[in-house]
Write a protein that holds these residues in place. Structure first.
Motif, PDB file in Angstrom:
ATOM      1  N   ALA A  63      12.035  69.207  23.344  1.00 11.71           N
ATOM      2  CA  ALA A  63      12.106  70.587  24.316  1.00 11.71           C
ATOM      3  C   ALA A  63      13.088  71.636  23.263  1.00 11.71           C
ATOM      4  O   ALA A  63      13.718  71.453  23.446  1.00 11.71           O
ATOM      5  N   SER A 164       9.475  79.718  28.881  1.00 10.87           N
ATOM      6  CA  SER A 164       9.443  78.613  27.859  1.00 10.87           C
ATOM      7  C   SER A 164      10.322  77.595  28.526  1.00 10.87           C
ATOM      8  O   SER A 164      10.747  76.617  28.923  1.00 10.87           O
ATOM      9  N   PRO A 166      13.096  76.611  31.228  1.00 15.48           N
ATOM     10  CA  PRO A 166      13.212  76.550  32.859  1.00 15.48           C
ATOM     11  C   PRO A 166      14.319  77.320  33.473  1.00 15.48           C
ATOM     12  O   PRO A 166      14.936  77.986  32.490  1.00 15.48           O
ATOM     13  N   LEU A 366       4.682  78.509  28.464  1.00 10.17           N
ATOM     14  CA  LEU A 366       3.961  77.491  29.105  1.00 10.17           C
ATOM     15  C   LEU A 366       3.774  78.980  30.330  1.00 10.17           C
ATOM     16  O   LEU A 366       3.311  78.126  31.510  1.00 10.17           O
ATOM     17  N   ASP A 398       1.690  69.632  34.986  1.00 11.11           N
ATOM     18  CA  ASP A 398       2.410  70.031  33.952  1.00 11.11           C
ATOM     19  C   ASP A 398       3.756  70.802  33.540  1.00 11.11           C
ATOM     20  O   ASP A 398       4.380  69.960  33.140  1.00 11.11           O
ATOM     21  N   GLU A 401       6.134  71.189  35.823  1.00 13.00           N
ATOM     22  CA  GLU A 401       7.612  70.311  35.462  1.00 13.00           C
ATOM     23  C   GLU A 401       8.750  71.318  34.743  1.00 13.00           C
ATOM     24  O   GLU A 401       9.905  70.452  34.695  1.00 13.00           O
ATOM     25  N   GLN A 402       7.831  70.860  33.645  1.00 14.71           N
ATOM     26  CA  GLN A 402       8.593  71.968  32.589  1.00 14.71           C
ATOM     27  C   GLN A 402       9.681  72.978  33.154  1.00 14.71           C
ATOM     28  O   GLN A 402      10.869  73.375  32.128  1.00 14.71           O
TER      29      GLN A 402
END
Length: 448
Positions: A63, A164, A166, A366, A398, A401-402
């Protein structure tokens, strides 16, 4: 900074060794020398490029925020941001009197309170030693141009990171930058430095607002940041940043239950952009207008705005002036168009645009891929393709969640409700995945 550099270097070394690679193997994959990799891993030199960190994370399968040690760099702030409604995160009330950035003590105590000032501490730690000396000096006196340029460069990296990182990582980072600039007393600086510092504040306010609104579901606090950003954008006469804030308002208003109001804001953003914004900002505001038109069921407005956006993207660019969040290009235009068509009920027509968007969108985008997947899932559902809809629903979850994009989580929830009567293996699996994702995000939200 030495401690952070050593932590980052250690994480890169560990990731490389897990791959079974020598330093030269990693160097070849990222376009750097073996000596450079060695120095970074030993903490001798800093990894100071978000773009390069993204590349390293991608090839090592890590990550990006882990590689950059945001959990260490912003340890206090990260916990605070995990609950967007925490009393420690207190932007100005949407109805409050416009704050004066010159009154730094009032602003810091009443407008930008992060409890222990963890955000400010992290923001200073992210600067070079020379810039740290500048911003840590006793109050008063001018900040040098190099420090202001460094702040703006850091801000641009954070805005790119939206694609990308969070929300719980980026909100306190943006907030810390706002605190830091406020502490520099922008209105006491020479005109050029003053306007650049205030523009940085607008960009960070808009980043925080978008994350709070679309990711963390806190529209009240998002509105507060938008209010602050719009006042400052008007004060410095920036068409670029005024358009950015108005377009951001469009999303919050429309998806808060007032699509006509969202369209009003989007059209105001288009007009503001015409008064001197970058070409890419003008293209993006037209794409936002296309989305708002589709939300009101106006197909003609959608097609006209999308055509205007694509026409602008096909011309020459002046990207040194781009002040938006993340990026906007033809891959994003494809995603907007496909999503708009699905919203208008033209499901079969939407699918090719969304297919193309997911091919064009780079892997590190993302958030953008997340929304493209749920849009394609909705189009498949509308076209009667239940299993394909479930597959894309899984792909969207998916990514939720990131990046913690709760707006997409709500859309997947609605999708599941339209499909669950089919009682297939796919819908049952999607139901289980939804429960797992909700549990994960709830745990993140209650950690503060």
């Amino acid at each position: 900074m030495a401690g952070i550099d050593s932590t980052i270097g250690g994480r890169i070394e560990k990731g490389r060794r897990r791959k079974g690679w020598h330093q030269r193997d990693l160097a070849e994959r990222i376009g750097r020398s073996e000596s450079w990799v060695s120095q970074v891993e030993r903490g001798v030199i800093a990894l100071d490029s978000v773009g390069l960190a993204e590349r390293i994370a991608q090839v090592l399968g890590l990550a990006v925020d882990y590689v950059l040690a945001f959990d260490v760099r912003y340890a206090g702030a990260a916990v605070i941001a995990q609950s967007s409604r925490s009393h420690l995160l207190s932007p100005p009330s949407p109805r409050a009197t416009a704050p004066d950035p010159e009154s730094s003590e009032i602003v810091r105590r009443r407008t930008f309170t992060l409890g222990s000032l963890a955000g400010l501490t992290g923001a200073v730690a992210g600067l070079s030693p020379d810039a740290q000396a500048q911003v840590s000096r006793p109050a008063g006196g001018a900040v040098d141009q190099a420090t202001v340029d460094e702040l703006r460069s850091i801000g641009a990296s954070y805005r790119r990171s939206y694609k990308s990182f969070p929300a719980s990582t980026l909100v306190p980072v943006a907030h810390g930058q706002l605190q830091l600039v406020t502490s520099l007393k922008p209105k006491t600086q020479p005109a050029r430095l003053r306007n650049s510092l205030l523009a940085h504040m607008v960009e960070m306010a808009s980043l925080a607002a978008v994350l709070l609104s679309l990711d963390l579901g806190d529209q009240e606090q998002a509105d507060a940041y938008m209010d602050l950003g719009f006042r400052i954008a008007k004060e410095i006469g920036s068409a670029e940043l005024s358009a950015l804030i108005l377009a951001g308002r469009a999303f919050g208003t429309s998806y808060g239950g007032d699509p006509e109001g969202g369209l009003d804001y989007a059209l105001a953003a288009v007009e503001a952009a015409k008064r001197g914004a970058s070409v890419r900002m003008r293209a993006w505001t037209n794409a936002v207008a296309s989305e708002m038109y589709s939300s009101t069921g106006d197909e003609y407005g959608f097609r006209s705005s999308m055509e205007a956006s694509r026409t602008l993207l096909s011309g020459s660019m002046d990207d040194e002036r781009w002040g938006g969040i993340a990026w906007f290009d033809l891959s994003k235009a494809d995603a907007y168009e496909g999503s708009d068509l699905a919203r208008l009920g033209r499901f079969d027509e939407a699918l090719p645009s969304l297919d193309q968007a997911l091919v064009r969108l780079s892997p590190e985008m993302l958030r953008h891929r997340c929304t493209a997947f749920i849009s394609r899932a909705e189009a498949h559902a509308g076209a009667g393709h239940v299993e394909q809809a479930c597959e894309d629903g899984h792909a969207a979850l998916d990514l939720v969640e990131q990046v913690q994009h709760r707006g997409t989580l709500r859309r997947v929830t609605d999708l599941h409700r339209t499909l669950r009567d089919n009682k297939t293996a796919g819908t049952r699996s999607l139901s289980e995945h939804l429960i797992d994702t909700r549990t994960l995000l709830k745990a993140i939200g209650s950690a503060a």
